[in-house]
Design an enzyme around this catalytic site. Structure first.
Site, PDB file in Angstrom:
ATOM      1  N   TYR A 214       0.857  -1.188   0.000  1.00  0.00           N
ATOM      2  CA  TYR A 214       0.000   0.000   0.000  1.00  0.00           C
ATOM      3  C   TYR A 214       0.889   1.232   0.000  1.00  0.00           C
ATOM      4  O   TYR A 214       1.710   1.397  -0.889  1.00  0.00           O
ATOM      5  CB  TYR A 214      -0.973  -0.029   1.178  1.00  0.00           C
ATOM      6  CG  TYR A 214      -1.872  -1.246   1.130  1.00  0.00           C
ATOM      7  CD1 TYR A 214      -2.968  -1.282   0.289  1.00  0.00           C
ATOM      8  CD2 TYR A 214      -1.584  -2.377   1.881  1.00  0.00           C
ATOM      9  CE1 TYR A 214      -3.778  -2.413   0.201  1.00  0.00           C
ATOM     10  CE2 TYR A 214      -2.381  -3.515   1.807  1.00  0.00           C
ATOM     11  CZ  TYR A 214      -3.475  -3.516   0.970  1.00  0.00           C
ATOM     12  OH  TYR A 214      -4.246  -4.633   0.878  1.00  0.00           O
ATOM     13  N   ASP A 240       1.169   0.739  -9.653  1.00  0.00           N
ATOM     14  CA  ASP A 240       0.580   0.899  -8.328  1.00  0.00           C
ATOM     15  C   ASP A 240      -0.032   2.291  -8.215  1.00  0.00           C
ATOM     16  O   ASP A 240       0.388   3.231  -8.896  1.00  0.00           O
ATOM     17  CB  ASP A 240       1.638   0.711  -7.242  1.00  0.00           C
ATOM     18  CG  ASP A 240       1.034   0.317  -5.902  1.00  0.00           C
ATOM     19  OD1 ASP A 240       1.010  -0.895  -5.599  1.00  0.00           O
ATOM     20  OD2 ASP A 240       0.577   1.205  -5.171  1.00  0.00           O
ATOM     21  N   GLN A 259      -5.612   1.535 -11.914  1.00  0.00           N
ATOM     22  CA  GLN A 259      -6.005   0.427 -12.778  1.00  0.00           C
ATOM     23  C   GLN A 259      -7.453   0.516 -13.233  1.00  0.00           C
ATOM     24  O   GLN A 259      -7.879  -0.282 -14.073  1.00  0.00           O
ATOM     25  CB  GLN A 259      -5.769  -0.917 -12.084  1.00  0.00           C
ATOM     26  CG  GLN A 259      -6.767  -1.274 -11.014  1.00  0.00           C
ATOM     27  CD  GLN A 259      -6.667  -2.735 -10.581  1.00  0.00           C
ATOM     28  OE1 GLN A 259      -6.290  -2.999  -9.457  1.00  0.00           O
ATOM     29  NE2 GLN A 259      -6.996  -3.682 -11.448  1.00  0.00           N
ATOM     30  N   HIS A 284      -8.248  -5.553  -6.211  1.00  0.00           N
ATOM     31  CA  HIS A 284      -9.194  -6.675  -6.048  1.00  0.00           C
ATOM     32  C   HIS A 284     -10.652  -6.211  -6.076  1.00  0.00           C
ATOM     33  O   HIS A 284     -11.559  -7.006  -5.801  1.00  0.00           O
ATOM     34  CB  HIS A 284      -8.934  -7.472  -4.764  1.00  0.00           C
ATOM     35  CG  HIS A 284      -7.505  -7.876  -4.583  1.00  0.00           C
ATOM     36  ND1 HIS A 284      -6.719  -8.284  -5.632  1.00  0.00           N
ATOM     37  CD2 HIS A 284      -6.719  -7.928  -3.473  1.00  0.00           C
ATOM     38  CE1 HIS A 284      -5.506  -8.574  -5.173  1.00  0.00           C
ATOM     39  NE2 HIS A 284      -5.482  -8.370  -3.883  1.00  0.00           N
ATOM     40  N   ASP A 310      -7.042 -13.391  -6.638  1.00  0.00           N
ATOM     41  CA  ASP A 310      -7.966 -12.998  -5.566  1.00  0.00           C
ATOM     42  C   ASP A 310      -9.417 -12.903  -6.041  1.00  0.00           C
ATOM     43  O   ASP A 310     -10.119 -11.921  -5.789  1.00  0.00           O
ATOM     44  CB  ASP A 310      -7.512 -11.684  -4.932  1.00  0.00           C
ATOM     45  CG  ASP A 310      -6.237 -11.869  -4.130  1.00  0.00           C
ATOM     46  OD1 ASP A 310      -6.330 -12.311  -2.971  1.00  0.00           O
ATOM     47  OD2 ASP A 310      -5.150 -11.605  -4.667  1.00  0.00           O
TER      48      ASP A 310
END
Length: 400
Positions: A214, A240, A259, A284, A310
């Site tokens: 994170y 990221d 994303q 996710h 995930d």
């Protein structure tokens, strides 16, 4: 676009990776274009990166490594001690215990070329006289001399094995470069090795969404390092939401972006693609996973894999999932996978729809496992079952 470099990351490095599998003349030209001093420094950094944590060294062992190219020689000192990261510095001092010398082209070929299956025949080695004196052999203590040889052999073995192309299993790499893809919650590495293993010896571009940690910079980048080690001829990109540029190193670059931003993803694909592997280990959130697939799948080359991790969040309302028993929610990642199962069979569906047909033409397979799916890209247009084949059993009506 956030931080996407227009130079496609480093095309000279990609050229070098490809040249390592070519003729001596091609490889030498690639080294000259990139600069022998730069290539030597990168090769030394790659060796240090691949070095396993030493054991059996018992103390600080100093090994000099010299890479030669024509009349030039590039020397570095490797310091190895049990359980500690290998330390490297420029220059070879006099008080070393082992000296290794190799041609730069040979080392580059072993590091970045196709697997040769050998670990010898690259280095010239010399056990220095200072070692034999310090080990006690000159004082009439052969046991001490052999003990000194053993600890130096242990250190030298770490370096030689790092240069050889015998690749460690992916689960071992996941533990060495800490990532949650193996052990504890997830057990993904055997599936990755099964599907991505055939690509391991190729010059590849790998994109992973989600770098980890994170906004905690200290826990980032383990997965990128794992892929760098696994794909010894690969360029590894990480995306990221937070700035993770501290993870940048030779063959690894990070990019900052969202994303779920279609424009960002398209520019990413245009400037850095086509990719051989795309891995979604990002937010996710189901909407984000579907957006990333829609925008990045076109930038995956035939023979490559799009991987979504995930999938459990498909059943979590907090991630945009649906926990209703038996419901087939099309807005989730699992819903997307179910659509893609139909897409693979597009030629057998009477009216598949334009989107289903278009995706299905390039989707060879859907490989589904617990919490992870591998989408294999390729030409999927075999014509289908011909229309003259009956759509009912020839021995009678289909059962009710």
């Amino acid at each position: 676009m956030d931080q996407v470099r227009a130079d496609r990351l480093d095309e000279e490095m990609e050229e070098l990776l490809g040249a390592a599998g070519g003729s001596e003349r091609v490889l030498e030209r690639a080294i000259e274009r990139r600069g022998p001093d730069r290539v030597a420094a990168e090769a030394v950094a790659e060796i240090a990166f691949r070095c396993a944590p030493p054991s059996g060294c018992r103390g600080d062992v100093r090994v000099g490594v010299t890479l030669t190219h024509g009349a030039a020689a590039y020397g570095h000192l490797f310091r190895l001690s049990d359980g500690a990261p290998v330390k490297v510095s420029e220059g070879v001092p006099e008080n070393i215990e082992m000296w290794l010398e190799a041609r730069l082209t040979d080392v580059v070929r072993e590091l970045y070329g196709p697997a040769s299956g050998r670990s010898l025949g690259v280095f010239r080695a010399e056990l220095l006289s200072a070692l034999r004196r310090d080990a006690g052999a000159a004082a009439g203590s052969p046991d001490a001399g052999w003990e000194g040889c053993r600890r130096i052999a242990a250190a030298t073995n770490v370096i030689v094995n790092a240069v050889s192309d015998r690749a460690p299993a992916l689960d071992r790499l996941a533990l060495r470069h800490p990532t949650d893809k193996w052990g504890g919650i997830h057990w993904f590495t055997p599936h990755y090795e099964r599907h991505l293993g055939p690509l391991r010896d190729q010059v590849v571009r790998v994109l992973e969404i989600g770098i980890g940690g994170y906004d905690d910079l200290g826990e980032s980048g383990g997965s990128l390092k794992m892929w760098k080690h696994f794909f010894g001829r690969g360029l590894i990109y990480g995306v990221d939401l937070f700035d993770k540029s501290q993870c940048d190193e030779p063959r690894v670059r990070t990019l900052r972006g969202d994303q779920n931003d279609p424009a960002f993803l398209r520019r990413l694909g245009e400037e850095l693609g086509p990719f051989d592997v795309v891995i979604d280990d990002g937010s996710h959130i189901n909407e984000h996973m579907r957006t990333s697939f829609r925008e990045l799948y076109p930038y995956l080359r035939n023979g490559g894999y799009y991987v979504i991790e995930d999938l459990w969040t498909s059943y979590c309302p907090g991630y945009g999932g649906d926990e209703t028993p038996g419901r087939r929610d099309q807005a989730t990642a699992v819903g997307l996978v179910k659509e893609l199962v139909d897409a693979v069979q597009h030629e057998e569906i009477p009216e598949p729809g334009a989107r289903l047909r278009e995706t299905g033409r390039s989707l060879l397979g859907v490989h589904m496992y617990h919490n992870i799916v591998f989408l294999e890209k390729g030409v999927n247009e075999q014509g289908g079952v011909p229309p003259w084949v009956g759509r009912a059993p020839f021995w009678g009506e289909a059962p009710d």
